[in-house]
Write an enzyme that holds these catalytic residues in place. Structure first.
Site: not given
Ligand code: 13P
Length: 250
Positions: A10, A12, A95, A97, A167, A173, A213
């Site tokens: 992803n 982003k 997601h 976010e 997740e 992150g 992560s």
């Molecule tokens: P990270 O791998 O940066 O922690 O992000 C995970 C994520 O949100 C994938 O959709």
């Protein structure tokens, strides 16, 4: 067990078209002999360019979101019809976010899930608890409710096109990863929820990715767990030299 490992990136809100194409080319090249299922999900603006690179390869093209309506007066939104036109195969929905920063609730996520499935897309439905919810012992119930509401009205025959990504919000992150055992426990619980909703065979076959992560250093341990069937990778998906060792974990 017929489940196959599914490793997804992803990207982003990163990468211009040329940067995205460069990464996509490196992935296609590096994954030619890859044994798992793969996905690259760039931003909307890079979908067409990345689509041209991954077409006909073992890397699927994914979008990170979609509008809940097919078309109409929805300024700033992108529809399933537009994604289909670009050759998108998979859509990431719900997601954290989107849920937390952009206030998407379960009803909206559910509308998007049903629309995407109706148009033949594979859906990656993301679920996961916040740190506060985890500390209050609510991790399971939060995931359960996001699955029940996210999949409300989705018939069993559409479930073959559904992937669930667990997740934990506190692991995204942050460099903090759920321990393989903690993640596996939630994955097992999610499988139980799917079993209750759709039956044991559906639960056995559904792919449940872990996200938060994931790095080259921790992927093998996570994937060694019975109920972890893949990864949804954020930060480490932005560089081929981090994503390729994840995608080709032994
Ligand atoms: P990270 O791998 O940066 O922690 O992000 C995970 C994520 O949100 C994938 O959709």
């Amino acid at each position: 067990m017929s489940r196959r490992y599914y490793i997804a990136g992803n990207w982003k809100m990163h990468k211009t078209r040329s940067e995205a194409v460069e990464l996509a080319k490196a992935l296609v090249d590096g994954l030619k002999d890859g044994k798992h299922k793969y996905l690259a999900a760039p931003s909307f603006t890079a979908l067409e360019a990345v689509g041209a690179v991954v077409k006909g390869t073992n890397v699927r093209l994914g979008a990170q979101d979609v509008a809940a309506e097919e078309q109409g007066a929805h300024t700033g939104e992108v529809s399933v019809l537009m994604l289909k036109d670009l050759g998108v195969q998979t859509i990431i929905l719900g997601h954290s976010e989107r849920r937390h920063t952009y206030k998407e609730d379960d009803a909206l996520v559910n509308k998007k899930v049903k629309l995407a499935l109706k148009h033949g897309f594979e859906v990656i439905l993301c679920v996961g608890e916040t740190l506060e919810e985890r500390e209050n012992g609510q991790a399971e119930v939060v995931c359960e409710s996001q699955i029940i509401w996210g999949l409300a009205g989705v018939p069993k025959d559409a479930l073959a096109n559904v992937v669930i990504a667990y997740e934990p919000v506190w692991a995204i992150g942050t460099g903090k990863t759920a321990t393989p055992d903690d993640a596996d426990a939630i994955h097992a619980y999610i499988r139980k929820v799917v079993s209750r909703l759709y039956g044991a065979d559906a639960a056995e076959n559904i792919v449940i990715q872990y996200g938060g992560s994931v790095k080259p250093e921790n992927v093998a341990q996570l994937m060694s767990k019975e109920n972890i069937d893949g990864a949804l990778v954020g930060g480490a998906s932005l560089k081929a030299d981090a994503f390729l060792p994840i995608a080709k974990f032994a």
